[in-house]
Design a protein around this motif. Structure first.
Motif, PDB file in Angstrom:
ATOM      1  N   PHE A  30       5.458   9.262   1.363  1.00  0.00           N
ATOM      2  CA  PHE A  30       5.021   7.921   1.735  1.00  0.00           C
ATOM      3  C   PHE A  30       3.965   8.029   2.831  1.00  0.00           C
ATOM      4  N   GLU A  44       3.593   1.864   4.242  1.00  0.00           N
ATOM      5  CA  GLU A  44       3.650   1.639   2.793  1.00  0.00           C
ATOM      6  C   GLU A  44       3.302   0.195   2.455  1.00  0.00           C
ATOM      7  N   GLN A  45       3.922  -0.746   3.181  1.00  0.00           N
ATOM      8  CA  GLN A  45       3.680  -2.153   2.878  1.00  0.00           C
ATOM      9  C   GLN A  45       2.230  -2.530   3.133  1.00  0.00           C
ATOM     10  N   GLN A  80       0.348  11.835   5.200  1.00  0.00           N
ATOM     11  CA  GLN A  80       1.431  11.727   4.229  1.00  0.00           C
ATOM     12  C   GLN A  80       2.675  12.378   4.805  1.00  0.00           C
ATOM     13  N   LYS A  84      -0.381  -0.554   3.006  1.00  0.00           N
ATOM     14  CA  LYS A  84      -1.202   0.039   1.957  1.00  0.00           C
ATOM     15  C   LYS A  84      -1.079  -0.754   0.662  1.00  0.00           C
ATOM     16  N   ASN A 116       5.620   3.608   9.410  1.00  0.00           N
ATOM     17  CA  ASN A 116       5.537   3.553   7.941  1.00  0.00           C
ATOM     18  C   ASN A 116       4.543   2.464   7.538  1.00  0.00           C
TER      19      ASN A 116
END
Length: 921
Positions: free
Chosen positions: A444, A469-470, A435, A472, A467
């Motif tokens: 994020f 995020e997308q 994280q 996940k 990153n």
């Protein structure tokens, strides 16, 4: 000397040493000579939108069958697949796809491919994969093998491949209809814009969300474009493209006749010799500065000519050998005139500068964040991606501590430095998830890898951060779609079973029982069949919303499939409380739904089980809830609690459902006839024909045990024909004996949606030479309400034929008066629940009086069914009822026993208009 230069360049060229340069020049030509596809080829993409919309991968092959049928129906000329069909899947899905291929009549192309497989001994062997035989026999086959160059980049496509003694054209050649070539390869023109090839998401084809004109007369290629599926190939210009798009570009190259012919190697060598000799001769006569300019002009002109030939003639010139020859000759001339040391220093400085610029450009333009730290965890540099990821401005990077960016990793470490910092960051080059935090405090997920880099005087830590995020979110969406019903967004069967298992584990720890309910909707099938699946889907969505509104947050309501729902009540520990919940749920379902300006009503039947009383395992509990639900549906009592005795009945019900159609075909069904008494004259006014099943082992089975089974299947039409045929045949027998006896039969909900029914009855009456007014059809209000317009159309047609229409079970529907005035009915039957004990029940008496007055004002005769006593019969006579029917008058009997009963009770048959009349004995 010049000949030696030409020989050296030729040798390097022939050994492939100039391939890297030539590839870069080809890519530049592709970029400068770009053009659009002609549009004759359309790619149906298996993209993330389609994968998420369908929710599973691999897809059931019935979806491929639906896509083929939809595309060919829209006018597509051919459909090709870049999808593996070499293994057997679900038999039903394989059968659907094979049927679609057979219907396509050879307009579908399936892929064949070869792949390397490592055997048990470690040896690598080539395995050929073809579509399974039931697919291959109805389709064209094409090879999709692609052989990349030595650097792993795909630039060429074979014309054909050999498969087990036969030659298969490549998919690109087949799509372009240029299968006459069998040997060699052709270059792919990557100057054709990949984005200009029309694409349609696969999910839009399934849902019909595409313009048929976009595929009419065109060739369709169905293949994967989603990165997650892994079918990505390294190609010029684009770095990587999906395999299906590469096949499409190859086919488009052949369609446009841009299969880029190459100059033979010997011709290239000859030109190298000419260029080297001519270039050396010219460069000797001019200064090195003019020669340098001349070299640049030569390179530019040569490239421009190759570009024109490539664009307009489709010929691919390999100009790198000529340029290399001239440049090498020029270099030799320049080195002979310029101080060698100066040249060396110049080149070294340029190389260092270029390398530094290149590395800086790579770092700055990297998709991943790249950060360097000193041993104290203080940031020294961060590229653009890292700054954007963490919300940093470039001037904020120096002096910023990494602990602020990765607080979760370094939590509890007051002053992370040296080995403590390295251990917290796991400096082992292996990527892991963590994280991270932006400057504004937003958290994020990231994927991170870190490594220590030793410099001359110190070491630094380099972090590569991505990153996720997308990713996940996509994983969460896929997990959600795998565990939830796509229509209602309720938990599906898999998630419901998991929650039941968790409830069982919790109940074992706390000794707290819980309740499971299984809900099956009533009359939903009629709504779905009559109004269409879109209305049915909206109905299910509204029902799901209503169920959620009447349950607690801790409860689970799931859709198991079709119109079946399951409910888990973890905090309900006794059957009495479960019954109250069930009553509340059923009451909510009985409230009408308004959809598309239609007012629709559904009910439901609930089966209830209690853990651990009714089972120890999730599968047993759900099975027994299903048994209880069918008991509730059969007995029409709303909900039912599981009873072990119902298991036997459930098995018997399944047995009867399997035997019903054969029973009809082998004439095991008979008709019993119940007389109707005309009150004004005490004459028998006709009979009602009631079906009975004379089972060879179970004996006589009542209609309540098999008519609902027929209504749930396609056997209802066969049953109706059988009953109508036997009733009309009996009328004909009585008619031959000189008796004017009328018979009434019952019609179901499904019958009132079958537009063929009037023609069927008219045909049976004509063949038996029976007057239509001898036959009466009894229909219920609820049956008419499913689709009133169609029911009215069918009843009007029956009335035109001359068949008498009777409204059965009057008073039990919710729209009686709205449609009663428009129905072509001649009589009305008061439901038995209002007739029961009418002599003592003042409420029932008032209902019957009002119904009789209403019917007489509308010109209808009134029949009261379910008369069980003389007292009730006489009261009905006094309030004006026309006819009665019930066990007090006579029970249903076979024809022979009916005549015996009439004789025994001082009745006889004659030819009066009323049918059966009392004698004067």
């Amino acid at each position: 000397m010049l000949a030696a230069v030409a020989g050296l360049v030729s040798a390097v060229y022939l050994l492939g040493g100039l391939a890297f340069i030539e590839h870069r020049l080809s890519e530049l030509r592709f970029r400068l000579a770009q053009q659009d596809a002609q549009g004759d080829l359309v790619l149906v993409a298996i993209d993330p939108q389609s994968i998420n919309g369908i929710g599973v991968w691999p897809w059931p092959r019935r979806l491929h069958a639906q896509a083929v049928d939809a595309l060919l129906a829209a006018g597509a000329s051919r459909v090709a697949f870049d999808v593996d069909f070499s293994s057997i899947s679900n038999p039903l899905d394989d059968g659907a796809f094979a049927a679609s291929l057979e219907g396509a009549a050879g307009r579908v192309i399936l892929p064949a491919f070869q792949q390397a497989v490592r055997a048990d001994g470690g040896m690598e062997m080539i395995v050929s994969s073809l579509p399974i035989e039931r697919f291959a026999q109805h389709a064209q086959l094409a090879s999709i093998n692609i052989q990349p160059d030595s650097d792993g980049v795909v630039r060429r496509m074979p014309w054909a491949s050999e498969w087990r003694g036969r030659v298969l054209p490549s998919l690109a050649a087949t799509l372009a209809k240029r299968t006459q070539r069998q040997n060699g390869q052709f270059p792919i023109d990557f100057g054709i814009r990949a984005a200009s090839i029309p694409q349609i998401p696969f999910i839009d084809v399934l849902r019909g969300y595409f313009d048929p004109a976009s595929v009419a007369g065109r060739t369709i290629l169905i293949g994967a474009t989603s990165v997650e599926l892994g079918d990505q190939l390294a190609v010029p210009i684009h770095r990587s493209l999906p395999g299906s798009l590469v096949q499409a570009l190859a086919a488009e190259s052949l369609i446009q006749h841009r299969d880029l012919m190459s100059v033979p190697p010997l011709a290239v060598v000859a030109i190298i010799l000419v260029v080297a000799l001519a270039g050396g001769s010219v460069l000797r006569r001019v200064s090195w500065r003019i020669g340098l300019v001349g070299l640049c002009v030569f390179v530019g002109v040569t490239f421009a000519l190759s570009l024109l030939v490539h664009k307009h003639l489709g010929v691919q010139f390999e100009i790198s050998p000529w340029i290399a020859a001239v440049m090498l000759v020029g270099l030799m001339e320049i080195l002979g005139r310029v101080d060698q040391q100066s040249v060396r220093l110049l080149f070294q400085s340029h190389a260092l500068s270029s390398k530094d610029a290149m590395m800086h450009g790579i770092v700055e333009n990297s998709f991943d964040g790249i950060i360097t730290l000193d041993e104290n965890g203080v940031l020294e540099s961060a590229n653009r991606s890292a700054c954007a990821m963490f919300g940093l401005e470039p001037n904020q990077v120096p002096g910023h501590h990494v602990k602020a960016l990765l607080p979760a990793l370094l939590q509890g470490v007051d002053d992370p430095v040296g080995e403590v910092l390295a251990e917290g960051l796991r400096v082992d080059r292996e990527p892991y998830e963590a994280q991270a935090a932006r400057i504004d405090g937003a958290v994020f997920p990231i994927e991170i890898s870190a490594a220590r880099v030793q410099l001359a005087d110190r070491s630094v830590i380099t972090m590569f951060v991505r990153n996720i995020e997308q990713r996940k979110a996509q994983e969460a969406a896929l997990e959600h779609s795998a565990l939830h019903d796509p229509l209602t967004d309720l938990p599906n069967r898999a998630l419901f079973l998991d929650r039941v298992e968790q409830a069982i584990l919790g109940a074992k720890r706390s000794n707290d029982p819980f309740v499971i309910m299984l809900l099956d909707l009533d009359r939903f099938k009629e709504i779905n069949d009559t109004l269409g699946h879109s209305v049915g889907d909206q109905m299910l969505i509204r029902i799901a919303q209503r169920l959620r509104e009447h349950l607690r947050e801790a409860d689970t309501v799931a859709r198991l499939g079709g119109d079946e729902f399951a409910i888990l009540l973890p905090a309900v520990g006794d059957l009495q409380a479960a019954g109250r919940y069930a009553s509340r749920i059923l009451k909510s379902l009985r409230q009408p739904f308004t959809l598309y300006e239609l007012t629709l009503e559904v009910g439901g039947s609930l089966g209830i089980v209690l853990y651990p009383k009714h089972g120890q395992h999730a599968s047993d509990l759900i099975q027994r809830a299903d048994i209880a639900m069918y008991a509730a549906k059969r007995e029409r009592r709303g909900f039912s609690i599981y009873s072990a005795e119902e298991d036997v009945h459930s098995i018997r019900r399944l047995t009867l459902m399997g035997e019903l159609r054969r029973a009809i075909e082998t004439d095991q069904l008979t008709l019993h006839f119940q007389p109707k008494l005309e009150l004004c004259s005490d004459t028998i006014a006709g009979v009602e024909g009631l079906a009975r099943w004379q089972h060879p082992t179970l004996g006589l089975i009542a209609p309540a045990d098999f008519v609902p089974l027929a209504e749930q299947s396609d056997a209802i039409a066969l049953l109706t024909r059988c009953v109508a045929g036997k009733a009309i045949a009996q009328i004909a027998r009585w008619q031959s004996a000189g008796r004017r006896t009328g018979v009434a039969i019952n019609l179901s909900v499904r019958n009132l949606q079958d537009l063929r029914l009037p023609d069927l009855l008219e045909d049976l009456l004509r063949r038996s030479k029976v007057a239509a007014d001898r036959l009466t059809v009894e229909v219920t209000e609820s049956a008419m309400m499913v689709n009133p317009e169609r029911a009215l159309e069918i009843l009007n047609r029956l009335a035109e034929i001359g068949v008498t229409v009777s409204i059965d079970d009057f008073g039990t529907g919710y729209s009686s008066l709205a449609y009663l005035k428009d129905l072509p009915a001649r009589e009305l039957k008061i439901d038995r629940r209002f007739v029961d004990n009418i002599a003592r029940d003042s409420g029932n008496r008032r209902i019957c009086e009002a119904t009789i007055d209403l019917a007489h004002n509308l010109g209808l005769r009134v029949i009261a069914e379910g008369v069980e006593s003389l007292e009730d019969l006489e009261l009905l006579r006094r309030i004006g009822c026309d006819s009665v029917q019930g066990f007090h008058i006579g029970e249903p009997l076979p024809p022979a026993e009916l005549e015996a009963w009439l004789a025994e009770c001082d009745w006889s048959l004659d030819a009066t208009p009323l049918g059966l009349a009392r004698s004067n004995k």
